[in-house]
Every structure is written in C-alpha cells, then in structure tokens.
Design an enzyme around this catalytic site. Structure first.
Site, PDB file in Angstrom:
ATOM      1  N   HIS A   1      27.478   6.170  -4.136  1.00  0.00           N
ATOM      2  CA  HIS A   1      28.012   7.521  -3.977  1.00  0.00           C
ATOM      3  C   HIS A   1      27.746   8.113  -2.593  1.00  0.00           C
ATOM      4  CE1 HIS A   1      29.174  11.167  -6.669  1.00  0.00           C
ATOM      5  NE2 HIS A   1      29.720  11.259  -5.483  1.00  0.00           N
TER       6      HIS A   1
ATOM      7  N   LYS B   1      30.327   5.799 -10.003  1.00  0.00           N
ATOM      8  CA  LYS B   1      29.510   5.715  -8.792  1.00  0.00           C
ATOM      9  C   LYS B   1      28.014   5.709  -9.088  1.00  0.00           C
ATOM     10  CE  LYS B   1      33.050   8.619  -6.676  1.00  0.00           C
ATOM     11  NZ  LYS B   1      33.472   9.349  -7.882  1.00  0.00           N
TER      12      LYS B   1
ATOM     13  N   ASP C   1      38.714   8.547 -11.705  1.00  0.00           N
ATOM     14  CA  ASP C   1      37.517   8.480 -10.862  1.00  0.00           C
ATOM     15  C   ASP C   1      36.463   9.454 -11.385  1.00  0.00           C
ATOM     16  OD1 ASP C   1      36.477   7.831  -7.800  1.00  0.00           O
ATOM     17  OD2 ASP C   1      35.950   9.849  -8.468  1.00  0.00           O
TER      18      ASP C   1
ATOM     19  N   TYR D   1      28.378  13.403 -12.093  1.00  0.00           N
ATOM     20  CA  TYR D   1      29.325  14.386 -12.626  1.00  0.00           C
ATOM     21  C   TYR D   1      29.000  14.746 -14.079  1.00  0.00           C
ATOM     22  CZ  TYR D   1      32.346  12.837  -8.717  1.00  0.00           C
ATOM     23  OH  TYR D   1      32.866  12.500  -7.498  1.00  0.00           O
TER      24      TYR D   1
END
Length: 277
Positions: free
Chosen positions: A108, A75, A45, A50
C-alpha cells in the site's frame, strides 16, 4: 467485460476502468460493489486498511458472476511489511474476501523511514510464485523506491497505484513506469471534493462532447493509458463513471486539460508518509 483491458507485464489482463471502495463503510461497500458489478464493472479495488474487505467479498460472492470474470485487488498495510507478517496479512485478506486467490496484491505504501518494503516485496514474490496472486505490484511508490525494487528483484511490479488527476498528472513517474514496464493506476482520479470538476475546462469539454465533467476527466485518464478506479456510492454516478467508452478527446481537449496541472497533491507525500494506523 465492459470497456477496455490492459495487459500487465506478466501477461495478465486487467480492466482499464475499475471501482474503488476507499472511505466506504463495510456494509455500504457491499451495496456499492453490488451496484458496480450490475453496472458492468469487473475490477474491484479494496485494501486491508479500508476495513471493508468483508463487505466487498460478500458482494463479489453474491453477484453470481464467475470468479474468472472478476479482477480483485487488495493491499498490504504498513504494519505488515516484515516477511512473515506479509504472508499472514495476505491470508487474512483472502479470508475476509472469501476468495481462493487475488488478481492483484499491492504494497500500500513504501514507508521509506521503516525501510522494510523490500522484505514485503520478497513475500509478495512468494505469493505470486505460489499462484495465489495472479499479479503483484505497489501503491504510492516514489521513483526511488520503485527503481530499487526493479534493480534488486526478479519480478518488476505490475502496477504502481498513485495519486493522479489533472492537478497532478505525474508525468515523470509515468515515464519511469513506461521505461520499467509498470502500469500506472490512478487513485483519486477525479480529485477529492468538487474543485476539479467545477473548473471551467472540464465543464467546457463536457458541453462539447455531451458528457459530464467527471466523464471527461475519466476519459483523459484512459487516453493517457492509465488504469483508473473512480469511487462512488451513488448508483447514478456509478453508472455514469463507466459510460466513458463512446467518445474521444482530441488533441486540443488534451492540451486544455494539461493547463490544469498545478502540482497539487491531495493525499500525503509517499516519500514521508509513515502512518501505521
């Protein structure tokens, strides 16, 4: 495949225990994901925000594992909720990951103040209809936002990935998920920091079962039916977190963990969170 699988509402199977890379730098994510895959994880994930999709993708491609054995989630970020932006963002994530398709694509955050998540969902429906994501879902969606999607669209989210741990077991939202056919996925399943794992209850249950407090909490998630994505960059911890399929908590154990519920949220409130980053 190590561990259990769950079946999503469109028939797609997803590992119940996966590996998350939130707050992991790109180069470190490549190493951590490679270690996780070697330890038996098959679900990974990540997210655009990120900034480690590229490192994650390098590890996936370098693993030598067949693509069909992997379950990859990323996401859509808050700045990309408009329809065309969402389609473009999906393409960009695929490029960074070096993949031809995703197994799960999530919105998200709902960002209710922006009120564009229904437009984003329309884009995800197209991505799914085109076969470019095997399943689509949401993350951090409140009951109100999730109900709105379920009422307005033909495709109900397969997953809602939410903050969930013994301090915040999210009973009401899990009940709504069950009603709608949405799978609950827990982020920060062990809390953040060491407070939760230092509590007497997990420590006592760990001693009872010959496990660690973290393994006890992860087992609690699995027995609730949650999909869970613990994060670590430490090889020993990565291996420890997946070694949770050889014991079972009894009713007394589960009741003891339930006493930890204090409604304490670690992350932001999804009803008001609007960071664009």
């Amino acid at each position: 495949m190590t561990g259990n699988e769950v079946t999503l509402n469109n028939g797609v199977k997803m590992p119940q225990l996966g590996f998350g890379v939130w707050q992991v730098e790109d180069d470190e994510a490549e190493k951590a994901v490679a270690t996780a895959l070697e330890a038996g994880y098959r679900s990974i994930d990540t997210a655009k925000i990120y900034f480690n999709e590229e490192g994650t993708g390098r590890a996936l491609r370098g693993s030598g594992l067949p693509r069909q054995e992997l379950f990859v989630t990323t996401k859509l970020w808050n700045t990309d909720h408009r329809y065309d932006d969402a389609l473009r963002a999906f393409d960009d994530s695929l490029d960074r990951l070096g993949l031809d398709y995703l197994d799960l694509y999530l919105i998200h955050w709902p960002v209710p103040s922006q009120d564009l998540f229904t437009e984003a969902w329309r884009a995800l429906e197209k991505i799914h209809a085109d076969g470019r994501a095997r399943a689509i879902g949401v993350s951090n969606f409140t009951a109100e936002a999730l109900t709105r999607l379920a009422e307005e669209f033909g495709v109900v989210p397969a997953v809602n990935q939410i903050e969930l741990h013994p301090y915040l077991p999210q009973r009401q939202l899990r009940e709504l998920h069950d009603k709608l056919g949405v799978r609950t996925e827990a982020w920060s399943p062990l809390g953040q920091g060491k407070a939760l794992l230092a509590e007497p209850v997990p420590a006592q249950l760990a001693a009872k079962h010959g496990k660690t407090p973290a393994q006890v909490v992860l087992r609690w998630h699995l027995q609730l039916g949650n999909v869970v994505i613990p994060k670590s960059v430490t090889p020993a911890r990565i291996a420890e977190n997946i070694d949770v399929f050889d014991f079972e908590l009894d009713d007394d154990d589960l009741a003891a963990i339930a006493t930890l519920d204090n409604g304490g949220r670690i992350g932001p409130d999804p009803a008001t969170f609007a960071w664009m980053g």
